[in-house]
Design an enzyme around this catalytic site. Structure first.
Site, short mmCIF file in Angstrom:
data_model
loop_
_atom_site.label_atom_id
_atom_site.label_comp_id
_atom_site.label_asym_id
_atom_site.label_seq_id
_atom_site.Cartn_x
_atom_site.Cartn_y
_atom_site.Cartn_z
N HIS A 222 56.50 26.73 45.37
CA HIS A 222 55.24 25.72 44.88
C HIS A 222 55.21 25.05 43.70
CE1 HIS A 222 54.50 29.66 43.12
NE2 HIS A 222 53.57 28.99 42.26
C1 UD1 Z 1 48.83 28.04 40.44
C2 UD1 Z 1 49.27 28.65 39.14
C3 UD1 Z 1 50.60 29.41 39.30
C4 UD1 Z 1 50.71 30.22 40.10
C5 UD1 Z 1 50.17 29.29 41.45
C6 UD1 Z 1 49.98 30.47 42.99
C7 UD1 Z 1 48.36 27.57 37.02
C8 UD1 Z 1 48.97 26.48 35.83
N1 UD1 Z 1 49.33 27.58 37.94
O1 UD1 Z 1 49.43 27.00 40.85
O2 UD1 Z 1 51.18 29.69 37.88
O3 UD1 Z 1 52.05 30.47 40.52
O4 UD1 Z 1 48.73 29.02 41.34
O5 UD1 Z 1 49.60 29.91 43.97
O6 UD1 Z 1 47.54 28.04 36.98
N2 UD1 Z 1 44.87 23.90 46.80
C9 UD1 Z 1 44.01 24.32 47.59
N3 UD1 Z 1 43.53 25.44 47.97
C10 UD1 Z 1 43.54 26.06 47.08
C11 UD1 Z 1 43.86 26.22 45.80
C12 UD1 Z 1 44.65 24.95 45.72
O7 UD1 Z 1 44.42 23.43 48.80
O8 UD1 Z 1 42.61 27.28 47.20
C13 UD1 Z 1 45.68 22.84 46.56
C14 UD1 Z 1 45.04 21.66 45.65
O9 UD1 Z 1 45.25 20.39 46.06
C15 UD1 Z 1 45.44 21.69 44.45
C16 UD1 Z 1 46.89 22.42 44.45
O10 UD1 Z 1 46.88 23.15 45.57
O11 UD1 Z 1 45.52 20.79 43.76
C17 UD1 Z 1 47.45 23.14 43.38
O12 UD1 Z 1 46.50 24.01 43.18
P1 UD1 Z 1 46.49 24.70 41.28
O13 UD1 Z 1 45.50 25.63 41.48
O14 UD1 Z 1 46.31 23.39 40.62
O15 UD1 Z 1 47.87 25.13 40.98
P2 UD1 Z 1 48.92 26.01 41.97
O16 UD1 Z 1 50.09 25.05 42.14
O17 UD1 Z 1 48.22 26.64 43.14
#
Ligand code: UD1
Length: 381
Positions: A222
């Site tokens: 991821h």
């Molecule tokens: C975040 C953390 C990372 C961790 C990871 C575990 C930061 C900078 N990054 O990254 O350190 O390893 O979580 O998962 O805090 N999304 C969904 N549903 C959700 C959450 C996210 O669909 O419940 C999608 C959205 O499109 C979002 C993308 O995932 O834009 C990324 O989510 P985000 O929380 O920004 O970062 P992660 O890549 O999950």
């Protein structure tokens, strides 16, 4: 004493679960200083499978406050969390804010607390990858610089902090709190049937599942460095489908970010069409632990899984060029090898790892009792 602790994203939940239990255990002893605890969820992760499912399965009480920040750019997530969390601090007036890990919630809430002169305790302090292109490295550096109490998972992290000039009295070596969760949930995970885990979590319900009896690879990916660019993600996917899945089933519980990128880059049909690549929804804690216990090999860019592979002994190819968790690497006795995201490197280590068996390791104080030590430090502090 009043403590506000903070979670935001999936890897935080397994770190806060034992901490909440250790506070209850402390209060049950009728202490001179009982702890009033308020749990804040920033809402960075919000899907049931990324958040609520972990609260239920790990027995974490519902958050007292959910800031419902959701997805966004880094500045949006951090800025909105700071604004919302400042209001919580002004209302609750805690003695301590406890943050865990290295996600955006960790950074935002430690900055907001410090600006109001509330003491900050960071659990999992001192990890350093040295890679400033990782958002988590920025989060770790800022959080540790601001923290009043820095509780470290291993001795190398303590050395990092001393090198940066953190005074000795602020550093507490407590061990790895995530391993508390692993030990508390091992038996429940072991009772699950891996085939049922697959069947219950398939992206295409009812699709045929390959037999796992000859071994399998477990995959998670991821990190932006692996999934956000087609020229990186494309060749990795080719390697997975054409070489790894040609030898054994590859089980891939797919993170929403990776799925979105595969779709954006037109790679989704290739992933979906490979019969030995088993695409799952994000799976629960016990389900992941169960699959990890029996996997032939792990391929991952997750820090937490690197640590769990170390304790379980699963040979682990870490799809990164560096790690903030060197204690999990083979040269320190662990199960993990850094392979970056270049297919030549991944292939060479993949073949080598297939030859190595399971070698469980337990770094110092990864004994399942870290949360109690965290509470002791806070009470002393
Ligand atoms: C975040 C953390 C990372 C961790 C990871 C575990 C930061 C900078 N990054 O990254 O350190 O390893 O979580 O998962 O805090 N999304 C969904 N549903 C959700 C959450 C996210 O669909 O419940 C999608 C959205 O499109 C979002 C993308 O995932 O834009 C990324 O989510 P985000 O929380 O920004 O970062 P992660 O890549 O999950």
């Amino acid at each position: 004493m009043k403590i506000v602790s903070v979670v935001g994203a999936r890897p935080n939940f397994m770190k806060i679960a034992p901490f909440v239990k250790a506070i209850a255990a402390h209060n049950a002893t009728g202490p001179a200083m009982p702890i009033e605890h308020i749990l804040v969820h920033t809402g960075q992760h919000y899907d049931v499978r990324m958040s609520e499912g972990f609260f239920l399965s790990l027995g974490i009480p519902d958050p007292d406050i959910n800031l419902e920040i959701g997805s966004g750019s880094h500045a949006e997530q951090v800025g909105q969390t700071m604004i919302a969390f400042e209001k919580v601090l002004l209302q609750e007036k805690p003695d301590w804010v406890v943050v865990v890990g290295d996600v955006n919630a960790t950074l935002a809430c430690s900055v907001a607390a410090k600006k109001l002169c509330v003491k900050v305790c960071h659990i999992e302090a001192g990890l350093r990858s040295g890679d400033m292109t990782m958002p988590e490295e920025v989060n770790r550096l800022v959080t540790d610089r601001l923290s009043d109490l820095l509780l470290t998972p291993d001795r190398l992290s303590g050395e990092n902090l001393r090198r940066e000039g953190v005074p000795e009295e602020r550093i507490g070596f407590v061990g790895n709190i995530m391993i508390d969760t692993l030990e508390a949930n091992r038996d429940k995970a072991a009772s699950l049937d891996p085939a049922a885990v697959l069947a219950d979590n398939l992206l295409s319900p009812g699709a045929a599942c390959p037999s796992l009896s000859g071994g399998y690879a477990l995959l998670t990916m991821h990190r932006p460095s692996n999934v956000d660019r087609p020229e990186v993600l494309g060749p990795i996917l080719d390697f997975l489908t054409d070489e790894v899945a040609a030898r054994m089933p590859v089980i891939w519980p797919i993170h929403p970010r990776a799925r979105k990128m595969l779709e954006n880059f037109g790679l989704w049909p290739k992933a979906f069409a490979c019969p030995n690549l088993v695409l799952l929804h994000p799976i629960g804690y016990h389900e992941m632990l169960r699959l990890n216990m029996q996997a032939t090999i792990m391929l991952t860019d997750s820090g937490g899984l690197q640590e769990e592979c170390c304790v379980l002994g699963t040979p682990c190819l870490t799809l990164r060029w560096n790690t903030e968790r060197p204690v999990t690497l083979k040269e320190h006795g662990g199960a993990s090898v850094l392979v970056g995201n270049n297919v030549e490197c991944i292939r060479a280590e993949f073949l080598a790892a297939l030859e190595s068996g399971r070698v469980p390791q337990r770094p110092e104080l990864w004994d399942g009792k870290t949360a109690g030590r965290c509470v002791e430090w806070l009470v002393k502090g």
